[in-house]
Design a protein around this motif. Structure first.
Motif: not given
Length: 213
Positions: A21-37, A165-171
Motif C-alpha cells: 500500500t505504501s509503495l503504491k502511494f509512492a508510485f502514484y506520486f512518481l507517475q502523476n506528480g501528486e498524492a493519490f486521493e 534507488e527510486l529517487i536516483a532513477r526518477t529525480g
C-alpha cells in the motif's frame, strides 16, 4: 499486474503485506506528480488498490520486459502470514462472528480464530473470504516462479534503500509512509517450532524460488 513507469522505464510488482500500500502511494506520486486521493467513482470507492490492483503474475513480452528495470519487495513468509493475520483477522475483523455463517461453523470455522487455528485451517478460511485468500496467496502467485526475471528484489528491511534507488532513477524525492501499521505485538519468536514449520511447508514454492532473511 505491475505498476509501470514509462519514464524512466520501471515496473514494480506488488505483493500484499509487503509494504504494497505504501509503495503504491509512492508510485502514484512518481507517475502523476501528486498524492493519490481516495474518491467515489460511479458510486463505488476508488482506492489505491483499485488504481493499481495486485493480480496473478503475467510476464511481459521478453523484448519489452528487457527495457524496464523490474523490481519487487520480498517478505519472509512466516512474518508475512502473521502480518496478514494481525491486519485482516484481528484489526479488520474479516473472520469475526458476523462474517461466519452457520454452514461455515459446520465446516469447522471458528469466528476470530487463533493464529494456530488460522494456519491449521487456512484452506477453509481462504474459501470463506476473498480478502483472506488474496492476502495469503504466495509470492509466486504475484511474482512468478523465476527470481531472475527481476533486476532487483528488495527485502522489507531495505525499503529505504528502495526509496533511495527510486529517487536516483526518477529525480523525484518522496516520503515512504507506513499505511498499514498495526500496534499488535504478536511476534514470530513467540510461535511454536511446529507452527512455523507448518507455515514453511505451506509456502515451500516461495522458499524454493526466492531468498528470504
Amino acid at each position: 499486474m505491475p505498476v509501470i513507469l514509462s519514464e524512466p522505464k520501471i515496473t514494480y510488482t506488488a505483493v500484499p503485506k509487503n509494504a504494497c500500500t505504501s509503495l503504491k502511494f509512492a508510485f502514484y506520486f512518481l507517475q502523476n506528480g501528486e498524492a493519490f486521493e481516495p474518491s467515489i467513482k460511479n458510486g463505488k470507492p476508488f482506492h489505491i488498490h483499485t488504481c493499481y490492483p495486485s493480480a496473478a503474475f503475467k510476464p511481459k513480452n521478453p523484448a519489452v520486459a528487457a527495457e524496464y528495470w523490474k523490481t519487487a519487495v520480498l517478505r519472509e513468509p512466516v512474518h508475512r502470514l502473521l502480518s496478514c493475520y494481525v491486519n485482516r483477522v484481528l484489526n479488520l475483523g474479516e473472520l469475526d462472528a458476523a462474517m461466519i455463517s452457520a454452514e461455515d461453523l459446520e465446516k469447522g470455522a471458528t469466528p476470530r480464530p487463533s493464529f494456530a487455528e488460522f494456519v491449521e485451517k487456512m484452506d477453509l478460511y481462504r474459501s470463506l473470504s476473498s480478502s483472506i485468500k488474496h492476502h495469503t496467496e504466495p509470492h509466486v502467485f504475484f511474482l512468478g516462479n523465476d527470481a531472475g526475471y527481476y533486476d532487483r528484489l528488495f527485502k522489507m528491511n531495505e525499503l529505504e534503500v528502495f526509496r533511495a534507488e527510486l529517487i536516483a532513477r526518477t529525480g523525484k524525492d518522496f516520503v515512504l509512509q507506513r499505511e498499514q501499521g498495526s500496534g499488535n505485538k504478536m511476534k514470530v519468536q513467540d510461535l511454536s517450532a511446529g507452527l512455523v514449520q507448518n507455515i514453511k511447508d505451506s509456502y515451500k514454492a516461495d522458499y524454493d524460488t526466492f531468498s528470504f532473511q
